[in-house]
Motif scaffolding. Structure first.
Motif, PDB file in Angstrom:
ATOM      1  N   SER A 190     -10.330   1.838 -12.553  1.00 43.62           N
ATOM      2  CA  SER A 190      -9.064   1.483 -13.183  1.00 43.62           C
ATOM      3  C   SER A 190      -8.266   2.761 -13.378  1.00 43.62           C
ATOM      4  O   SER A 190      -8.650   3.834 -12.908  1.00 43.62           O
ATOM      5  N   HIS A 191      -7.175   2.654 -14.138  1.00 39.86           N
ATOM      6  CA  HIS A 191      -6.382   3.826 -14.483  1.00 39.86           C
ATOM      7  C   HIS A 191      -7.051   4.690 -15.549  1.00 39.86           C
ATOM      8  O   HIS A 191      -6.624   5.809 -15.807  1.00 39.86           O
ATOM      9  N   THR A 229      -7.706   1.921  -4.769  1.00 33.83           N
ATOM     10  CA  THR A 229      -6.524   2.294  -5.535  1.00 33.83           C
ATOM     11  C   THR A 229      -5.683   1.051  -5.767  1.00 33.83           C
ATOM     12  O   THR A 229      -5.884   0.017  -5.139  1.00 33.83           O
ATOM     13  N   THR A 272      -0.889   1.093  -9.819  1.00 40.38           N
ATOM     14  CA  THR A 272      -0.893   1.845 -11.076  1.00 40.38           C
ATOM     15  C   THR A 272      -1.792   3.078 -11.030  1.00 40.38           C
ATOM     16  O   THR A 272      -1.731   3.912 -11.927  1.00 40.38           O
ATOM     17  N   THR A 273      -2.638   3.204 -10.001  1.00 41.67           N
ATOM     18  CA  THR A 273      -3.547   4.361  -9.939  1.00 41.67           C
ATOM     19  C   THR A 273      -3.317   5.258  -8.735  1.00 41.67           C
ATOM     20  O   THR A 273      -3.887   6.348  -8.666  1.00 41.67           O
ATOM     21  N   ARG A 319      -2.037   8.806  -9.591  1.00 38.46           N
ATOM     22  CA  ARG A 319      -2.943   9.573 -10.433  1.00 38.46           C
ATOM     23  C   ARG A 319      -4.283   9.811  -9.767  1.00 38.46           C
ATOM     24  O   ARG A 319      -4.935  10.832  -9.999  1.00 38.46           O
ATOM     25  N   GLU A 336     -10.105   5.337  -7.063  1.00 43.02           N
ATOM     26  CA  GLU A 336     -10.620   5.324  -8.433  1.00 43.02           C
ATOM     27  C   GLU A 336     -12.091   5.730  -8.486  1.00 43.02           C
ATOM     28  O   GLU A 336     -12.494   6.576  -9.302  1.00 43.02           O
TER      29      GLU A 336
END
Length: 219
Positions: free
Chosen positions: A34-35, A61, A64-65, A68, A73
């Motif tokens: 997740s994020h 991914t 939202t991720t 980042r 993830e």
């Protein structure tokens, strides 16, 4: 301005989403991507406390991720685990899953291919995803015992961490809707939702906390 009733309804749903399982030693700890890097930290903490001899991080991914966590993830989670001192051989990566169902199915296949017999799973997620993750795993991995875990924190601590109360409440509402809809789609087992949580959910929907709702036929 968020009213006292909205805060109360959101906190009630927050509490419902958590399974309140007591962690105990399992065959593997599975961190759901997740994020939130806190999921990786909590998974590592459980590993270091002797709750699992092996970690699997799962996740590709999402919108939202992607910025980042451009490498995915699960890959970023693994890098975090190595920074925290976990030996590389004790961390497996499943880098392709894009939803909770794929997290479970692909992790199950990864462990089977690795020749790792699994009797129990410590499933680590964001706090408000505990029940959804549990219900999904019980449907798609029925032969193992499943325990849910997340970073211990209060609802208001999580709101402060995210910094966006509406976003958090929207996520709580969306997660509960999935518990209502997904059993009919075959994605998870059915779990009883108490009337108090259903009433709180409806009030929050009526007040516009609906950005994370999905159509019943969505996967």
């Amino acid at each position: 301005m968020i009213s006292e009733q909205v805060w109360a309804d959101a906190e009630l749903i927050w509490e419902f989403h958590q399974m309140h399982h007591e962690p105990r030693p399992c065959s593997v700890a599975v961190g759901l991507g997740s994020h939130d890097l806190g999921v990786a930290d909590t998974t590592v903490d459980l590993y270091q406390r002797g709750m699992a001899p092996l970690i699997v991080f799962t996740g590709a991914t999402s919108p939202t991720t992607r910025a980042r966590m451009p490498r995915g993830e699960a890959v970023h989670y693994r890098e975090r685990a190595l920074e925290l001192g976990v030996p590389p051989e004790d961390v497996l990566v499943e880098p392709n899953a894009r939803n909770t169902g794929e997290n479970i199915r692909l992790t199950r296949a990864l462990l089977k291919d690795a020749g790792r017999p699994i009797e129990s799973v410590l499933l680590v997620s964001k706090p408000y995803e505990e029940r959804r993750a549990y219900a999904t795993a019980r449907k798609l991995w029925p032969e193992v015992e499943v325990l849910s875990a997340s970073t211990p924190m209060t609802f208001m601590e999580y709101v402060d961490c995210i910094g966006d109360p509406k976003r958090v409440i929207d996520m709580l509402v969306g997660a509960l809707q999935r518990l209502l809809v997904y059993p009919e789609e075959g994605f998870m087992i059915e779990m009883r939702v108490p009337t108090s949580a259903l009433d709180a959910y409806q009030r929050l929907c009526d007040r516009g906390f609906t950005s994370r709702l999905i159509a019943p036929s969505a996967s």
